[in-house]
Design a protein around this motif. Structure first.
Motif, PDB file in Angstrom:
ATOM      1  N   ARG A 197       0.831  -1.208   0.000  1.00 12.31           N
ATOM      2  CA  ARG A 197       0.000   0.000   0.000  1.00 12.31           C
ATOM      3  C   ARG A 197       0.866   1.259   0.000  1.00 12.31           C
ATOM      4  O   ARG A 197       0.517   2.264  -0.618  1.00 12.31           O
ATOM      5  N   GLY A 198       1.983   1.213   0.705  1.00  8.64           N
ATOM      6  CA  GLY A 198       2.888   2.355   0.736  1.00  8.64           C
ATOM      7  C   GLY A 198       3.570   2.573  -0.602  1.00  8.64           C
ATOM      8  O   GLY A 198       3.792   3.716  -1.025  1.00  8.64           O
ATOM      9  N   ILE A 199       3.893   1.490  -1.292  1.00  5.91           N
ATOM     10  CA  ILE A 199       4.508   1.598  -2.621  1.00  5.91           C
ATOM     11  C   ILE A 199       3.538   2.244  -3.587  1.00  5.91           C
ATOM     12  O   ILE A 199       3.900   3.143  -4.356  1.00  5.91           O
ATOM     13  N   PHE A 200       2.282   1.812  -3.546  1.00  7.35           N
ATOM     14  CA  PHE A 200       1.280   2.372  -4.448  1.00  7.35           C
ATOM     15  C   PHE A 200       1.061   3.862  -4.156  1.00  7.35           C
ATOM     16  O   PHE A 200       0.851   4.660  -5.074  1.00  7.35           O
ATOM     17  N   LYS A 201       1.130   4.231  -2.890  1.00  8.10           N
ATOM     18  CA  LYS A 201       0.977   5.638  -2.520  1.00  8.10           C
ATOM     19  C   LYS A 201       2.104   6.476  -3.101  1.00  8.10           C
ATOM     20  O   LYS A 201       1.893   7.602  -3.575  1.00  8.10           O
ATOM     21  N   ALA A 202       3.312   5.915  -3.096  1.00  6.48           N
ATOM     22  CA  ALA A 202       4.473   6.640  -3.619  1.00  6.48           C
ATOM     23  C   ALA A 202       4.366   6.884  -5.115  1.00  6.48           C
ATOM     24  O   ALA A 202       4.962   7.834  -5.640  1.00  6.48           O
ATOM     25  N   LEU A 203       3.610   6.067  -5.833  1.00  2.56           N
ATOM     26  CA  LEU A 203       3.476   6.235  -7.281  1.00  2.56           C
ATOM     27  C   LEU A 203       2.878   7.584  -7.655  1.00  2.56           C
ATOM     28  O   LEU A 203       3.125   8.097  -8.743  1.00  2.56           O
ATOM     29  N   SER A 204       2.101   8.174  -6.743  1.00  4.62           N
ATOM     30  CA  SER A 204       1.432   9.446  -7.039  1.00  4.62           C
ATOM     31  C   SER A 204       2.415  10.579  -7.260  1.00  4.62           C
ATOM     32  O   SER A 204       2.061  11.608  -7.838  1.00  4.62           O
ATOM     33  N   THR A 205       3.670  10.385  -6.826  1.00  6.54           N
ATOM     34  CA  THR A 205       4.674  11.435  -7.012  1.00  6.54           C
ATOM     35  C   THR A 205       5.302  11.402  -8.397  1.00  6.54           C
ATOM     36  O   THR A 205       6.009  12.332  -8.779  1.00  6.54           O
ATOM     37  N   GLN A 206       5.049  10.315  -9.136  1.00  8.38           N
ATOM     38  CA  GLN A 206       5.617  10.160 -10.477  1.00  8.38           C
ATOM     39  C   GLN A 206       4.495   9.797 -11.444  1.00  8.38           C
ATOM     40  O   GLN A 206       4.009   8.665 -11.435  1.00  8.38           O
ATOM     41  N   PRO A 207       4.065  10.725 -12.278  1.00  8.14           N
ATOM     42  CA  PRO A 207       2.887  10.495 -13.144  1.00  8.14           C
ATOM     43  C   PRO A 207       2.960   9.250 -14.024  1.00  8.14           C
ATOM     44  O   PRO A 207       1.939   8.632 -14.287  1.00  8.14           O
ATOM     45  N   LYS A 208       4.148   8.872 -14.472  1.00  5.41           N
ATOM     46  CA  LYS A 208       4.265   7.741 -15.388  1.00  5.41           C
ATOM     47  C   LYS A 208       4.663   6.436 -14.702  1.00  5.41           C
ATOM     48  O   LYS A 208       4.764   5.400 -15.351  1.00  5.41           O
ATOM     49  N   ALA A 209       4.866   6.480 -13.405  1.00  3.35           N
ATOM     50  CA  ALA A 209       5.331   5.289 -12.700  1.00  3.35           C
ATOM     51  C   ALA A 209       4.222   4.253 -12.547  1.00  3.35           C
ATOM     52  O   ALA A 209       3.049   4.596 -12.380  1.00  3.35           O
ATOM     53  N   LYS A 210       4.609   2.978 -12.631  1.00  4.49           N
ATOM     54  CA  LYS A 210       3.670   1.866 -12.503  1.00  4.49           C
ATOM     55  C   LYS A 210       4.238   0.853 -11.505  1.00  4.49           C
ATOM     56  O   LYS A 210       5.417   0.873 -11.161  1.00  4.49           O
ATOM     57  N   ALA A 211       3.354  -0.034 -11.064  1.00  7.50           N
ATOM     58  CA  ALA A 211       3.790  -1.105 -10.170  1.00  7.50           C
ATOM     59  C   ALA A 211       3.167  -2.419 -10.608  1.00  7.50           C
ATOM     60  O   ALA A 211       2.147  -2.449 -11.305  1.00  7.50           O
ATOM     61  N   ILE A 212       3.796  -3.501 -10.179  1.00  5.61           N
ATOM     62  CA  ILE A 212       3.241  -4.848 -10.326  1.00  5.61           C
ATOM     63  C   ILE A 212       3.035  -5.356  -8.913  1.00  5.61           C
ATOM     64  O   ILE A 212       3.982  -5.441  -8.132  1.00  5.61           O
ATOM     65  N   GLY A 213       1.788  -5.642  -8.540  1.00  7.36           N
ATOM     66  CA  GLY A 213       1.464  -6.063  -7.186  1.00  7.36           C
ATOM     67  C   GLY A 213       1.810  -7.518  -6.928  1.00  7.36           C
ATOM     68  O   GLY A 213       2.412  -8.199  -7.767  1.00  7.36           O
ATOM     69  N   SER A 214       1.413  -8.015  -5.751  1.00  7.79           N
ATOM     70  CA  SER A 214       1.753  -9.390  -5.390  1.00  7.79           C
ATOM     71  C   SER A 214       0.723  -9.998  -4.460  1.00  7.79           C
ATOM     72  O   SER A 214      -0.089  -9.300  -3.856  1.00  7.79           O
ATOM     73  N   ASP A 215       0.774 -11.310  -4.373  1.00 13.03           N
ATOM     74  CA  ASP A 215      -0.066 -12.161  -3.525  1.00 13.03           C
ATOM     75  C   ASP A 215      -1.497 -12.276  -4.037  1.00 13.03           C
ATOM     76  O   ASP A 215      -2.013 -13.372  -4.232  1.00 13.03           O
ATOM     77  N   ILE A 216      -2.178 -11.134  -4.193  1.00 12.65           N
ATOM     78  CA  ILE A 216      -3.560 -11.115  -4.648  1.00 12.65           C
ATOM     79  C   ILE A 216      -3.701 -10.057  -5.737  1.00 12.65           C
ATOM     80  O   ILE A 216      -2.745  -9.339  -6.043  1.00 12.65           O
ATOM     81  N   ASN A 217      -4.887  -9.926  -6.317  1.00 10.04           N
ATOM     82  CA  ASN A 217      -5.136  -8.866  -7.290  1.00 10.04           C
ATOM     83  C   ASN A 217      -5.264  -7.531  -6.557  1.00 10.04           C
ATOM     84  O   ASN A 217      -6.233  -7.289  -5.838  1.00 10.04           O
ATOM     85  N   GLN A 218      -4.290  -6.655  -6.728  1.00  8.79           N
ATOM     86  CA  GLN A 218      -4.276  -5.362  -6.055  1.00  8.79           C
ATOM     87  C   GLN A 218      -4.552  -4.196  -7.001  1.00  8.79           C
ATOM     88  O   GLN A 218      -4.425  -3.036  -6.621  1.00  8.79           O
ATOM     89  N   CYS A 219      -4.953  -4.521  -8.233  1.00 12.93           N
ATOM     90  CA  CYS A 219      -5.107  -3.466  -9.245  1.00 12.93           C
ATOM     91  C   CYS A 219      -6.128  -2.404  -8.860  1.00 12.93           C
ATOM     92  O   CYS A 219      -5.983  -1.235  -9.230  1.00 12.93           O
TER      93      CYS A 219
END
Length: 336
Positions: free
Chosen positions: A229-251
């Motif tokens: 959840r903290g990683i996804f929050k950090a994405l807001s500081t970079q408009p083009k940044a993306k993440a790949i989640g884990s364990d469950i569907n976090q999209c």
């Protein structure tokens, strides 16, 4: 009037019918499978898979399923393991690193019960303790491919909960997948959340993600469970940044910012493991991967269209990932 002999015969028939009735009733009482949670019920979807898994196994193999919730301390977890045994459990299932120090002693204290611990193995394991591990390196390799296929900066990286052999192996598989797509890509050294709650510390994970984003990474493999959840929050500081989640569907946690997820299907693994044990297996280690349906990428699943994952916008990438997945299942693509 009924003679004494007739009365004795009648009584004997009645007693026999009661005894046979009790035996028949006892014969249909199903064996018990108990899932012991490391913490009380919460929104941790991965831990919730434990309840789903034992219920699925109970339906498939005619067992009686139940879940015991522990308080977040070792004394409570030990007590619930003891309670499962006292309740007559044939199989006790545990999920979480919190049980790693308790599993062996609990199994030795109750040799008539089969204990199953997910994701963690114990050295010098007693014969009635089975550890179930996941070949997470397989979907981690695909996640690396996915990151390399979608990056704009040509820099990708992984953030995990703890620096352990398993997590390092996943990081190496991620890097190998990325390099297989683009040998010139820069793969950032893995960063680890650490601390006292590495699997559920969004603040520390956010700080690690900001460091990685500051180094130019624009696709992060968020492999830190609840800390993601903290990683996804950090994405807001970079408009083009993306993440790949884990364990469950976090999209759905960050719509448009999460490409996909490396999913671990503990419920499927529990069903498969219980089936093997009920069939007579005495294995102390079982290892499941894509072939068994125990790990996957959300974007390649049958219900991917409903996942809200951003990778669905990139059909060419999905097709390349599907080809690689099938090669892994066939064994023509080896992922160590």
């Amino acid at each position: 009037m009924m003679s004494s002999i007739a009365r004795l015969r009648c009584l004997s028939s009645l007693l026999l019918s009661v005894l046979f009735g009790m035996t028949a009733a006892q014969a249909v009482v199903p064996a018990k499978i108990v899932y012991v949670r490391p913490v009380p019920q919460n929104d941790d979807a991965f831990l919730q898979q434990g309840t789903k898994g034992v219920e699925q196994a109970a339906t498939m193999y005619q067992l009686q399923a139940s879940t015991l919730e522990s308080q977040p301390n070792q004394a409570s977890r030990q007590q619930q393991l003891d309670n499962a045994v006292k309740q007559g459990a044939k199989i006790v299932v545990m999920i979480g690193y919190e049980f790693k120090e308790l599993a062996a002693s609990a199994a030795r204290a109750a040799p008539q019960t089969r204990f199953v611990i997910m994701q963690h193995c114990v050295d010098n394991s007693p014969p009635n303790l089975t550890c179930v591990t996941f070949r997470e390196s397989e979907p981690s390799y695909l996640a690396g491919m996915e990151a390399a296929l979608t990056t704009s900066s040509n820099k990708v990286g992984m953030i995990g909960p703890i620096d352990s052999p398993l997590k390092r192996k996943n990081g190496e598989a991620f890097a190998a997948g990325a390099k297989a797509v683009n040998s010139a890509i820069t793969v950032h050294a893995p960063l680890w959340v650490g601390g006292t709650q590495p699997f559920d510390d969004p603040s520390r994970a956010e700080a690690q993600a900001k460091t990685m984003l500051g180094d130019g990474v624009d696709v992060i493999f968020a492999a830190a469970s609840g800390s993601n959840r903290g990683i996804f929050k950090a994405l807001s500081t970079q408009p083009k940044a993306k993440a790949i989640g884990s364990d469950i569907n976090q999209c759905s946690l960050a719509p448009g910012r999460i490409l996909d997820n490396v999913q671990t299907h503990a419920d499927t693994a529990i069903s498969v493991a219980v089936g093997l044990l009920m069939g007579g297996s005495t294995a102390t280690h079982m290892d499941f991967g894509m072939k068994e349906g125990a790990v996957s990428l959300t974007g390649l699943g049958l219900d991917a269209a409903y996942s809200e994952c951003d990778i669905l916008r990139q059909r060419p990438a999905i097709e390349k990932l599907r080809v690689a997945k099938n090669a892994i299942i066939r064994g023509t693509l080896k992922v160590d």
